[in-house]
Structure formats: structure tokens, C-alpha cells
Design a protein around this motif. Structure first.
Motif, PDB file in Angstrom:
ATOM      1  N   THR A 246      10.746  -3.436  15.618  1.00 60.25           N
ATOM      2  CA  THR A 246      10.512  -3.916  14.252  1.00 60.25           C
ATOM      3  C   THR A 246       9.651  -2.921  13.485  1.00 60.25           C
ATOM      4  O   THR A 246       9.933  -2.608  12.327  1.00 60.25           O
ATOM      5  N   ARG A 247       8.628  -2.422  14.132  1.00 60.71           N
ATOM      6  CA  ARG A 247       7.728  -1.459  13.504  1.00 60.71           C
ATOM      7  C   ARG A 247       8.497  -0.214  13.050  1.00 60.71           C
ATOM      8  O   ARG A 247       8.382   0.252  11.920  1.00 60.71           O
ATOM      9  N   VAL A 248       9.312   0.305  13.961  1.00 58.47           N
ATOM     10  CA  VAL A 248      10.082   1.513  13.677  1.00 58.47           C
ATOM     11  C   VAL A 248      11.053   1.281  12.517  1.00 58.47           C
ATOM     12  O   VAL A 248      11.192   2.107  11.623  1.00 58.47           O
ATOM     13  N   ARG A 249      11.681   0.114  12.534  1.00 58.52           N
ATOM     14  CA  ARG A 249      12.629  -0.178  11.461  1.00 58.52           C
ATOM     15  C   ARG A 249      11.922  -0.375  10.125  1.00 58.52           C
ATOM     16  O   ARG A 249      12.443   0.016   9.079  1.00 58.52           O
ATOM     17  N   ASN A 250      10.752  -0.974  10.144  1.00 62.27           N
ATOM     18  CA  ASN A 250       9.972  -1.113   8.912  1.00 62.27           C
ATOM     19  C   ASN A 250       9.714   0.252   8.287  1.00 62.27           C
ATOM     20  O   ASN A 250       9.884   0.440   7.084  1.00 62.27           O
ATOM     21  N   VAL A 251       9.284   1.198   9.124  1.00 58.66           N
ATOM     22  CA  VAL A 251       8.987   2.534   8.627  1.00 58.66           C
ATOM     23  C   VAL A 251      10.243   3.145   8.007  1.00 58.66           C
ATOM     24  O   VAL A 251      10.219   3.672   6.892  1.00 58.66           O
ATOM     25  N   ALA A 252      11.363   3.039   8.717  1.00 58.32           N
ATOM     26  CA  ALA A 252      12.611   3.630   8.222  1.00 58.32           C
ATOM     27  C   ALA A 252      13.029   2.985   6.902  1.00 58.32           C
ATOM     28  O   ALA A 252      13.439   3.676   5.966  1.00 58.32           O
ATOM     29  N   GLU A 253      12.908   1.665   6.815  1.00 55.48           N
ATOM     30  CA  GLU A 253      13.304   0.980   5.582  1.00 55.48           C
ATOM     31  C   GLU A 253      12.402   1.371   4.416  1.00 55.48           C
ATOM     32  O   GLU A 253      12.874   1.567   3.295  1.00 55.48           O
ATOM     33  N   ASP A 254      11.111   1.526   4.704  1.00 56.90           N
ATOM     34  CA  ASP A 254      10.195   1.956   3.644  1.00 56.90           C
ATOM     35  C   ASP A 254      10.590   3.333   3.120  1.00 56.90           C
ATOM     36  O   ASP A 254      10.644   3.560   1.909  1.00 56.90           O
ATOM     37  N   ILE A 255      10.872   4.256   4.047  1.00 56.95           N
ATOM     38  CA  ILE A 255      11.257   5.613   3.627  1.00 56.95           C
ATOM     39  C   ILE A 255      12.561   5.558   2.833  1.00 56.95           C
ATOM     40  O   ILE A 255      12.693   6.166   1.770  1.00 56.95           O
ATOM     41  N   ALA A 256      13.524   4.813   3.350  1.00 52.36           N
ATOM     42  CA  ALA A 256      14.822   4.724   2.673  1.00 52.36           C
ATOM     43  C   ALA A 256      14.657   4.141   1.267  1.00 52.36           C
ATOM     44  O   ALA A 256      15.270   4.623   0.310  1.00 52.36           O
ATOM     45  N   ASN A 257      13.816   3.119   1.130  1.00 50.97           N
ATOM     46  CA  ASN A 257      13.557   2.528  -0.189  1.00 50.97           C
ATOM     47  C   ASN A 257      12.954   3.547  -1.142  1.00 50.97           C
ATOM     48  O   ASN A 257      13.353   3.651  -2.293  1.00 50.97           O
TER      49      ASN A 257
END
Ligand code: SF4
Ligand code: SF4
Lengths: 121, 290, 279
Positions: free
Chosen positions: B148-159
Motif C-alpha cells: 500500500t505504501r509503495v502504491r501510494n507513492v506511485a499514485e502521488d507521483i503519477a498525479n
């Protein structure tokens, strides 16, 4: 009335975040005084049930309306039990969302947008 | 922005190989390795780490010297994590679930839940895109949380960077980490093999994607080692509205390429490589709808 | 002796090794600890004689007694309880069954009931294998609880072969914790080496002796072998890459079905291992 908005950042220019439970911040906006504060979303770090924890926090903040992207069924249930109005599927900036809310342009969301997240992950 | 997770149920079906090649073929995207237990995506992508963060996982109980050995905690712990055999209260960190009952009942406040470092997560740059990946400490718990942590980071960057797609190498199994790697994605692609266990795990992991209402594709790897079983997988897909997106033949060149740290799609004579390219063309239609 | 078979990731042939070892030895207790995806039964084909439920406790809340004080929700470390308006909302899928909410409720509004989270299946496989498997109910993430239930069936003075879950996180550690020796199965590829290194780290930490079996030998390169040689790690066996073996596997047949000479090779491994077991 207080409005809770899931947000990508700390200001009104930030975007409404898609994720209710796992957004980085909530903006809590008071429509009477037009004041707002931001809170870091602690439940983002939760082992599971992030939506539930976020909803509990929103309740404790005495929020009456939630604006967000997606709400899962767990959070939906908790918010619903506390009679909090939910407007989901909202995009754009936090500021625009509040303007639209004031002009009464939103339709209330009847059910959850994303299926239940089972598991403790 | 669209997200796809590549999963397999059973490990070793070629999931990471396919994910790596997709990542090379894609554009405007971010890559995520959510197999935090045994991350392998970095082997082919060969990224440079730009940022490292501590992963503080769930808590485990710890006893201090104040303990008077009353045994209250041992009586109430439901996970047999507390033993009192040697006249000393001991907590077994493998069994402890971090519920906090012992901390609550301890009359002298000798037990505290402590959160410790359980791994690291990284934001890295490869020649193709940003990669977010992680390393769980060996034996640590809460891989689901780290995913979840890793995906949060990726989603933040993508946003923030207006990326069009996130390609996620999923975790194996059907437990916590898989669920975390699927939660909220648009598409799932199951890579399976025509073996009995492959089929069994395929069905199990499909239960999970179905539960989440995720549009699911299936891809049969090494389909020619058992055509009968491949047929069975086809039938299952037809009945369950799973889009069969491709079948990849057994090809020795796959492991040879991997050993030379090369992408199979760059090997013109590889049948498997050609098929992976074809599959990507189909996946692309979904990931980049306009 | 407890002998576990593990691998850093799935699909390396861990179950193949565990099953063929059991069939070669003939008399042993076989335990499938990979409760999320128990596959050994496909190959050992046991006739299951007993099925036993694995249960845990879930709370339920008495509406008439509860005054919505919120203490239970505040206590629960897993967000399995929320208190909204004047009611308690319980999320069973998040509950670990710790009993904390029952403990803290000042009104006595919490009761408990048993719920099923999986099964233990017991049976017999030819020639003389006592077969046990745990089977986790999908949707209940209680892997360790089902494994802990399996622990209770481990007998003394007999060879126990444990088929571990893949990976190196909690469920794998739980499965190998009582082992006298652990066989790590890997493939001769960069992925295989990467996963092997992580598994070795775990076993070293736990003080469990180990050896390596290289499966699909011939694919990839010799990084794994070189690493083992350099670090004095015993390579117990190399299983060549063979389309025929893969075909037998895909049908749920053993390596012994394919070529009986494997029996002797697996028996030899056991002799090798006995020299190194944890005292
Ligand atoms: S039993 Fe424990 S985990 Fe379950 S709801 Fe109560 S406090 Fe939470
Ligand atoms: S602690 Fe007891 S009284 Fe308080 S909200 Fe929970 S169940 Fe109700």
C-alpha cells in the motif's frame, strides 16, 4: 456546516484526491466562516481499514458533508450511520468543489463506488 | 490515469518477465514492484535509487524490567505469543499480532507496543520510467501494508506528473499483499501456466479480482506444455467473462535472455518475445484509451 | 526430524521437491503449510479421512446494552470496529480475534462467537505417508492461525516434511521455525539468485541449517552455482530442465513416475542432510 474533502495537498488549489481512505490530506472547510484547515490523513498508514479509520476521524471532526473521488463500502457505511452526506466522483480543485457545493450542484451518492476491500492488507 | 496489475496466483509463471517487457514498451508511465517480499523487477530495469524511506510496520509487544511475572498477559493473549515457562515473561515476535491486549492488562505497565523498522521503500529512475519498489526485512510482517505504501507513492507521483499509466508487478498468492496490489486498479492480468496447480491458483486469484470487480485478462504462459490444460483454462475464461489476451509458447530463450539481463522483446528470433509484444498491443488499447 | 522445503518465490519447484522426497522415503508425515495455495495434494493424492475446522473468535455487540462510548473502536488496532451515531459497526474481515474490545467495554455489551477461517485435512497417501494440509478460507487473512493449528499435529520421532509457503515473510518464517533443516529450492537465473539470497538471510538469522536444490538446471546461467560454491553452501541436487518432467508435473504426476532412479537420488539427499541437522 463543516465539509471534509479528500485532497492531494494542503491548500484550496490542491486537487480532490480520488482515494477517500488513502488520500494524503483532508481539507476541513467551514461554510459559515469560510475558514479551513488541513489534516494529514493518519489512516493512510493503517494496516487495514484505512477508509474506516478516516471515516471515524471525519465523524470526530463533526463534519456534515464529505467530498471525494471514491468511497469504499466500509467507509460508506460508517459515514452513513453518522448521517454524513457523501458526494463522490468529484474531480478538479478543492476550491471549485466547494463553490459547486455552495451552489448546490452536486448529487448525493447513494452507494459505495468501489467494492469492499477485504483483508487486513 | 489507468492502472494495471500483473498477477499469477502461483509464483514463477513469468509474471515479472512480462511486466518488465511491458514497462519497456510503455510510455508516460510509472512502474511499481509490489512483490515486496522478493522484488525482482529491478533486475532487468536496473534503476538508480533516488530516494529511500524507512518502512515502519505494525507494532509488536515488548516487555521491560518492571515486569513482575504475574502472568495476566499470558492468560489473555489469544495468539500463544507469550510464554512464562522460564519464570520470565517472553514475547515471541513471530506469533505476536500487535493487538495490544497485553499492554492494556499489564498492572505495572511493563509492556509497550513498539513499531520497528521493517524494511525500506525506494523511488528510482530507470531508463524507461520511474520505478517505486521496496524491500521488506527478511521475516518481517505486513507486506500488505508495504505494498500500500509503495502504491501510494506511485499514485502521488503519477498525479503530480500527469502520467497516463501505472504498471504494477503484483505479489504472489491470494493473501494480503495481492489484495493490496489489486485494490483500486483498473485492470488485472493473470499470468498462468497449464499445470494443475497453475489452474487451481488461477481460479483462486480470479476470485479476488472478481470480488474487486476488476476487468481481468488472462495470459497462458508455456501453453504448449499441456494443451489439454490450456483448453481447460480457455473454457474457464469463456464461462467467467475473462478476456483471454494471449498465449505464450515455451521458449528456452526467455531464461537465456534473463541471464544476460536482456529483454526478450529485443530478441527478434524469440517466439515468446513476439507474443508478448502482441499482448502489449492489446493491453495498450485499454491503458491508453484515447 | 523436521525438514522444511522452502523457496524465495513460488513456482521454483518447491512442492515438487517436497512431494518427491516424501514419495522416495515412503514413510513420513507430510504437512502442507502453504495454506493459501495448498498444492501438494495434487501429487500425493491422499484419501482425506478427517476434516477439521479451524476457528477464531469474533465479537458481536449487544445493541440494547451499548451506549456508544467508543472505547472498543478506540482500542481496536485493526480498525475492525467503528462507532458512528449511536451504533457499533463491526468489520469481520479486519478482526484478528484478540478479544480486546470485550475486555475494554465498560458496559459488558460485547459477546463472542466462533467463526470458521479454514480447515485442516488429514489423510493417507501411498506408500506410507500421513498427509496433513491446511486450507485457508479465501477472504480470511488468517494464514498464521491456520498454520498454528497445523503445528498441533506435528508428531515426534518421525520424519516430518513441511511444504512451506513461498517468500520470506511471516508465513514462511512461521513454517520453518521448528525445522532441523531447510531445503531451499531455486532456479539458475538472476531472479532465482536474488530470491535465494533473501531466503538464506532469514535462515541464518534463525540458526537453521540449509542446503540448496537447483531446479531446471540448464536454463539461465551458473550464477547460483558459483555463489553456493564460493560460500560453501551445499548443493544437494540439481534437477535438469526437461520438457518431459514439466509435462508429468502438469498432469499431477511425480518425478518417480517418470524415472524411478530419482528415488535413490532423493534418499541420498536425506543421508546428506542428516549429517548437518540442527542439534
Ligand atoms: S477482537 Fe480485537 S481485533 Fe477483533 S474487533 Fe475486537 S479489538 Fe478488534
Ligand atoms: S465499548 Fe461497549 S459500550 Fe462502548 S461503544 Fe463499544 S460496545 Fe458500546
Amino acid at each position: 456546516m463543516k465539509v471534509g474533502i479528500s485532497s492531494t495537498g494542503t491548500s484550496l488549489e490542491s486537487n480532490v484526491d480520488m482515494r477517500f481512505g488513502r488520500c494524503p490530506y483532508f481539507i476541513i472547510y467551514d461554510t459559515e466562516s469560510n475558514d479551513f484547515e488541513h489534516i494529514e490523513n493518519q489512516s493512510r498508514q493503517a494496516m487495514g481499514g484505512a477508509g474506516i479509520q478516516a471515516a471515524q476521524m471525519i465523524i470526530d471532526k463533526k463534519v456534515g458533508v464529505v467530498i471525494t473521488g471514491n468511497v469504499g463500502p466500509n467507509a460508506h457505511r460508517v459515514l452513513g450511520s453518522a448521517n454524513i452526506k457523501i458526494y463522490s466522483g468529484i474531480t478538479g480543485t478543492v476550491k471549485d468543489a466547494i463553490e459547486k457545493l455552495k451552489k448546490d450542484e452536486f448529487k448525493e451518492t447513494a452507494g459505495p463506488d468501489v467494492p469492499s476491500h477485504f483483508g487486513t492488507g | 490515469m489507468k492502472q494495471i496489475t500483473i498477477i499469477s496466483g502461483k509464483g514463477g509463471t513469468g509474471k515479472t518477465t512480462i511486466a518488465s517487457n511491458f514497462i519497456k514498451l510503455a510510455r508516460d508511465h510509472i512502474a511499481v514492484d509490489s512483490d515486496v517480499d522478493a522484488a525482482n523487477l529491478h533486475i532487468l530495469l536496473d534503476p538508480k535509487i533516488k530516494e529511500t524511506k524507512d518502512f515502519i510496520g505494525g507494532a509488536v509487544a515488548e516487555v521491560s524490567d518492571e515486569c513482575t511475572n504475574c502472568g495476566e498477559c499470558e492468560n489473555l493473549c489469544r495468539f500463544e505469543a507469550i510464554s512464562n515457562s522460564s519464570s520470565d515473561i517472553k514475547i515471541d515476535p513471530i506469533r505476536c499480532e500487535g493487538c495490544g491486549v497485553c499492554e492494556y492488562v499489564c498492572p505495572v505497565d511493563a509492556i509497550k507496543l513498539e513499531s520497528n523498522n521493517q524494511g525500506y521503500y525506494y523511488t528510482s529512475e530507470s531508463s524507461f520510467c520511474t520505478l517505486v519498489h521496496a524491500k521488506l526485512n527478511p521475516g518481517a510482517e505486513n507486506s500488505g501494508l508495504l505494498v500500500t505504501r509503495v502504491r501510494n507513492v506511485a499514485e502521488d507521483i503519477a498525479n503530480n506528473q500527469n502520467k497516463k499509466a501505472i504498471i504494477i508487478d503484483g505479489a504472489p498468492g491470494i493473501g494480503c499483499p495481492v489484495i493490496s496490489s489489486l485494490n483500486g486498479v483498473d485492470y488485472a492480468m493473470i499470468v498462468t501456466e497449464p499445470t494443475l496447480s497453475g489452474i487451481g491458483d488461477f481460479i483462486k486469484v480470479f476470485e479476488v479480482t472478481k470480488f474487486f470487480n476488476i476487468k481481468t485478462f488472462a495470459c497462458v504462459n508455456k501453453y504448449d506444455i499441456n494443451l489439454n490444460n490450456t483448453e481447460k483454462i480457455y473454457d474457464f475464461c469463456l464461462k467467467n467473462d475473462i478476456e483471454l489476451i494471449g498465449k505464450i509458447p515455451y521458449d528456452d530463450k526467455v531464461s537465456i535472455c534473463l541471464s544476460n539481463r536482456k529483454f526478450i522483446i529485443d530478441e527478434p528470433s524469440s517466439e515468446a518475445g513476439k507474443e508478448i509484444k502482441k499482448i502489449w498491443e492489446k493491453v495498450k488499447e485499454y491503458l491508453y484509451p484515447n | 526430524m523436521i525438514l522444511s522445503v522452502a523457496s524465495g518465490k513460488g513456482g521454483t519447484g518447491k512442492t515438487t521437491v517436497a512431494v518427491n522426497l516424501a514419495l522416495s522415503v515412503g514413510f513420513c508425515q507430510f504437512m502442507d503449510y502453504d495454506v493459501e495455495a495448498p498444492n501438494a495434494a495434487f501429487f500425493l493424492k491422499p484419501d482425506i479421512k478427517h476434516i477439521q475446522k479451524v476457528e477464531m473468535k469474533h465479537p458481536y455487540f449487544l445493541k440494547e446494552v451499548c451506549n456508544a462510548c467508543g472505547k472498543c473502536a478506540e482500542f481496536c488496532n485493526f480498525n475492525a470496529v467503528a462507532v458512528a451515531g449511536d451504533e457499533v459497526i463491526f468489520f469481520p474481515e479486519l478482526c484478528h480475534g484478540c478479544g480486546g474490545c470485550l475486555l475494554v467495554c465498560p458496559e459488558g455489551a460485547v459477546r463472542e462467537k466462533d467463526v470458521e477461517i479454514g480447515k485442516i485435512k488429514k489423510g493417507f497417501s501411498k506408500p506410507g505417508i500421513n498427509f496433513y494440509m491446511g486450507d485457508l478460507k479465501p477472504g480470511y487473512m488468517r494464514t498464521i492461525s491456520v498454520q498454528a493449528a497445523l503445528d498441533k499435529f506435528i508428531e515426534k520421532d518421525i520424519l516430518i516434511i513441511i511444504d512451506c509457503p513461498p517468500g520470506t515473510s511471516c508465513p514462511m518464517v512461521f513454517s520453518v521455525k521448528d525445522s532441523d533443516y531447510c531445503i531451499l529450492v531455486t532456479e539458475p537465473t538472476p531472479y532465482g539468485l536474488n530470491d535465494l539470497l533473501i531466503s538464506i538471510e532469514v535462515l541464518k538469522d534463525m540458526g537453521i541449517p540449509y542446503g540448496v536444490i537447483i531446479n531446471r538446471d540448464g536454463i539461465g546461467n551458473d550464477e547460483v552455482e558459483n555463489y553456493c560454491r564460493k560460500n560453501n553452501i551445499k548443493i544437494l541436487l540439481k534437477i535438469p530442465n526437461d520438457m518431459e518432467v514439466a509435462k508429468y508435473y502438469s498432469r499431477g504426476e511425480s518425478m518417480l513416475d517418470y524415472d524411478i532412479s530419482w528415488k535413490g537420488k532423493f534418499e541420498n539427499i536425506l543421508k546428506e542432510i542428516k549429517k548437518d541437522v540442527r542439534k
